[in-house]
Design a protein around this motif. Sequence first.
Motif, PDB file in Angstrom:
ATOM      1  N   UNK A   4      50.203  22.553  44.544  1.00  0.00           N
ATOM      2  CA  UNK A   4      49.251  21.599  45.138  1.00  0.00           C
ATOM      3  C   UNK A   4      48.537  22.186  46.352  1.00  0.00           C
ATOM      4  N   UNK A   5      49.242  22.987  47.128  1.00  0.00           N
ATOM      5  CA  UNK A   5      48.635  23.591  48.315  1.00  0.00           C
ATOM      6  C   UNK A   5      47.485  24.527  47.903  1.00  0.00           C
ATOM      7  N   UNK A   6      47.719  25.322  46.844  1.00  0.00           N
ATOM      8  CA  UNK A   6      46.657  26.216  46.362  1.00  0.00           C
ATOM      9  C   UNK A   6      45.465  25.407  45.869  1.00  0.00           C
ATOM     10  N   UNK A   7      45.746  24.318  45.142  1.00  0.00           N
ATOM     11  CA  UNK A   7      44.651  23.479  44.614  1.00  0.00           C
ATOM     12  C   UNK A   7      43.807  22.943  45.766  1.00  0.00           C
ATOM     13  N   UNK A   8      44.469  22.589  46.852  1.00  0.00           N
ATOM     14  CA  UNK A   8      43.777  22.067  48.021  1.00  0.00           C
ATOM     15  C   UNK A   8      42.898  23.144  48.663  1.00  0.00           C
ATOM     16  N   UNK A   9      43.446  24.369  48.754  1.00  0.00           N
ATOM     17  CA  UNK A   9      42.677  25.479  49.329  1.00  0.00           C
ATOM     18  C   UNK A   9      41.452  25.778  48.480  1.00  0.00           C
ATOM     19  N   UNK A  10      41.619  25.704  47.163  1.00  0.00           N
ATOM     20  CA  UNK A  10      40.493  25.972  46.264  1.00  0.00           C
ATOM     21  C   UNK A  10      39.418  24.906  46.425  1.00  0.00           C
ATOM     22  N   UNK A  11      39.827  23.670  46.608  1.00  0.00           N
ATOM     23  CA  UNK A  11      38.839  22.605  46.864  1.00  0.00           C
ATOM     24  C   UNK A  11      38.037  22.897  48.134  1.00  0.00           C
ATOM     25  N   UNK A  12      38.708  23.391  49.182  1.00  0.00           N
ATOM     26  CA  UNK A  12      37.996  23.755  50.417  1.00  0.00           C
ATOM     27  C   UNK A  12      37.019  24.908  50.164  1.00  0.00           C
ATOM     28  N   UNK A 167      31.290  44.512  49.068  1.00  0.00           N
ATOM     29  CA  UNK A 167      31.874  43.177  49.128  1.00  0.00           C
ATOM     30  C   UNK A 167      33.255  43.221  49.764  1.00  0.00           C
ATOM     31  N   UNK A 168      33.874  42.026  49.807  1.00  0.00           N
ATOM     32  CA  UNK A 168      35.132  41.874  50.549  1.00  0.00           C
ATOM     33  C   UNK A 168      35.877  40.638  50.083  1.00  0.00           C
ATOM     34  N   UNK A 169      37.166  40.633  50.332  1.00  0.00           N
ATOM     35  CA  UNK A 169      37.907  39.399  50.171  1.00  0.00           C
ATOM     36  C   UNK A 169      37.405  38.377  51.180  1.00  0.00           C
ATOM     37  N   UNK A 170      37.576  37.097  50.852  1.00  0.00           N
ATOM     38  CA  UNK A 170      37.092  36.017  51.732  1.00  0.00           C
ATOM     39  C   UNK A 170      37.958  34.786  51.492  1.00  0.00           C
ATOM     40  N   UNK A 171      38.169  33.989  52.511  1.00  0.00           N
ATOM     41  CA  UNK A 171      39.009  32.804  52.357  1.00  0.00           C
ATOM     42  C   UNK A 171      39.152  32.144  53.704  1.00  0.00           C
ATOM     43  N   UNK A 172      40.320  32.301  54.317  1.00  0.00           N
ATOM     44  CA  UNK A 172      40.525  31.772  55.663  1.00  0.00           C
ATOM     45  C   UNK A 172      39.957  32.731  56.701  1.00  0.00           C
ATOM     46  N   UNK A 186      36.419  52.729  36.200  1.00  0.00           N
ATOM     47  CA  UNK A 186      37.131  51.668  35.473  1.00  0.00           C
ATOM     48  C   UNK A 186      38.640  51.786  35.682  1.00  0.00           C
ATOM     49  N   UNK A 187      39.278  50.662  35.977  1.00  0.00           N
ATOM     50  CA  UNK A 187      40.735  50.641  36.094  1.00  0.00           C
ATOM     51  C   UNK A 187      41.277  51.163  37.410  1.00  0.00           C
ATOM     52  N   UNK A 188      40.390  51.659  38.270  1.00  0.00           N
ATOM     53  CA  UNK A 188      40.848  52.192  39.562  1.00  0.00           C
ATOM     54  C   UNK A 188      40.653  51.173  40.680  1.00  0.00           C
ATOM     55  N   UNK A 189      41.341  51.436  41.786  1.00  0.00           N
ATOM     56  CA  UNK A 189      41.166  50.589  42.977  1.00  0.00           C
ATOM     57  C   UNK A 189      42.038  49.352  42.927  1.00  0.00           C
ATOM     58  N   UNK A 190      41.920  48.530  43.965  1.00  0.00           N
ATOM     59  CA  UNK A 190      42.768  47.340  44.092  1.00  0.00           C
ATOM     60  C   UNK A 190      42.622  46.431  42.876  1.00  0.00           C
ATOM     61  N   UNK A 191      43.768  45.905  42.452  1.00  0.00           N
ATOM     62  CA  UNK A 191      43.788  44.964  41.336  1.00  0.00           C
ATOM     63  C   UNK A 191      43.463  43.563  41.856  1.00  0.00           C
ATOM     64  N   UNK A 192      42.696  42.808  41.091  1.00  0.00           N
ATOM     65  CA  UNK A 192      42.424  41.412  41.462  1.00  0.00           C
ATOM     66  C   UNK A 192      43.628  40.559  41.068  1.00  0.00           C
ATOM     67  N   UNK A 193      43.740  39.372  41.655  1.00  0.00           N
ATOM     68  CA  UNK A 193      44.827  38.438  41.330  1.00  0.00           C
ATOM     69  C   UNK A 193      44.234  37.045  41.201  1.00  0.00           C
ATOM     70  N   UNK A 194      44.843  36.173  40.390  1.00  0.00           N
ATOM     71  CA  UNK A 194      44.348  34.803  40.292  1.00  0.00           C
ATOM     72  C   UNK A 194      44.328  34.124  41.657  1.00  0.00           C
TER      73      UNK A 194
END
Length: 252
Positions: A4-12, A167-172, A186-194
């Motif tokens: 639920x906390x993640x769902x709330x963050x995604x709404x923001x 580009x960059x990560x973004x959030x809080x 292809x296939x190199x560098x940081x892996x993305x996550x859900x």
Amino acid sequence: MMTPKMADQIRHMEKVGKLAAEVLVEAGKLVRPGITPNEINQFVHEFTLSRSARPAPLNYHGFPKSVCTSINTVVCHGVPDDRPLKEGDIINIDVTCEKSGYYGDTSRTFYVGKVSERAKNITEAAEEAMFKGIEQVNPNATVGDIGFAIEKFTTRKGFHVVRELGGHGIGKNFHEEPFVPSFGKKGRGDKLRPWIAITVEPMINETAAPIREFDIPGSTIKWYDTSDGSLSAQFEHTVLVTDAGHQILTRF
Ligand code: MF3
Ligand code: CO
Ligand code: CO
């Protein structure tokens, strides 16, 4: 699994992304010969505050304005001033909003009146390059997949990606890990996550000339130009990695 906390963050993140998109669309409606970047800045500042949000560029590492305006040869982080836009210019407006502690970041390159075929070509290529990168975003991809797609498309169009910035990560935070280059393998560098959010924001130039860096008084942020008078264009979206693919948070 989403808590639920993640769902709330995604709404923001959805809320602030939508707001940044709206600010950008409204700011774009002001673009015409004769308007000054400072007038666009003033609009972005007031409109953002009126929506109970904050224009994130203002005072960010000492940045003096509420929006970045990068004209023609300026690659990024252009500081709004009082020089009126001229017919034929291209201007990237880069809007970042913060609301309830979350950030949304988006930019587009706009035409000032009627522009040359040359200006249209690089602007259209920059937008398409961004979408080629975004298409790659999914929980099993890497930042190298994004950069590879952007660079391949850009090169095919006869343009050059800027390697120093991306580009960059973004959030809080306005800027977080990972860095999202506009080139890669292809296939190199940081892996993305859900459920992380990133920006995809290729800057593309007409030539491979090295970019030049300039100080902004009172700030550790630099602004950049193409050094040889060639044009530069950029588009940016904030993109959420979902469990199955992605969602563009700054689509209006
Ligand atoms: N919006 C820019 C980006 O896409 C960053 C601007 S930082 C500022 O990452 F200080 F210049 F506003
Ligand atoms: Co950004
Ligand atoms: Co931006």
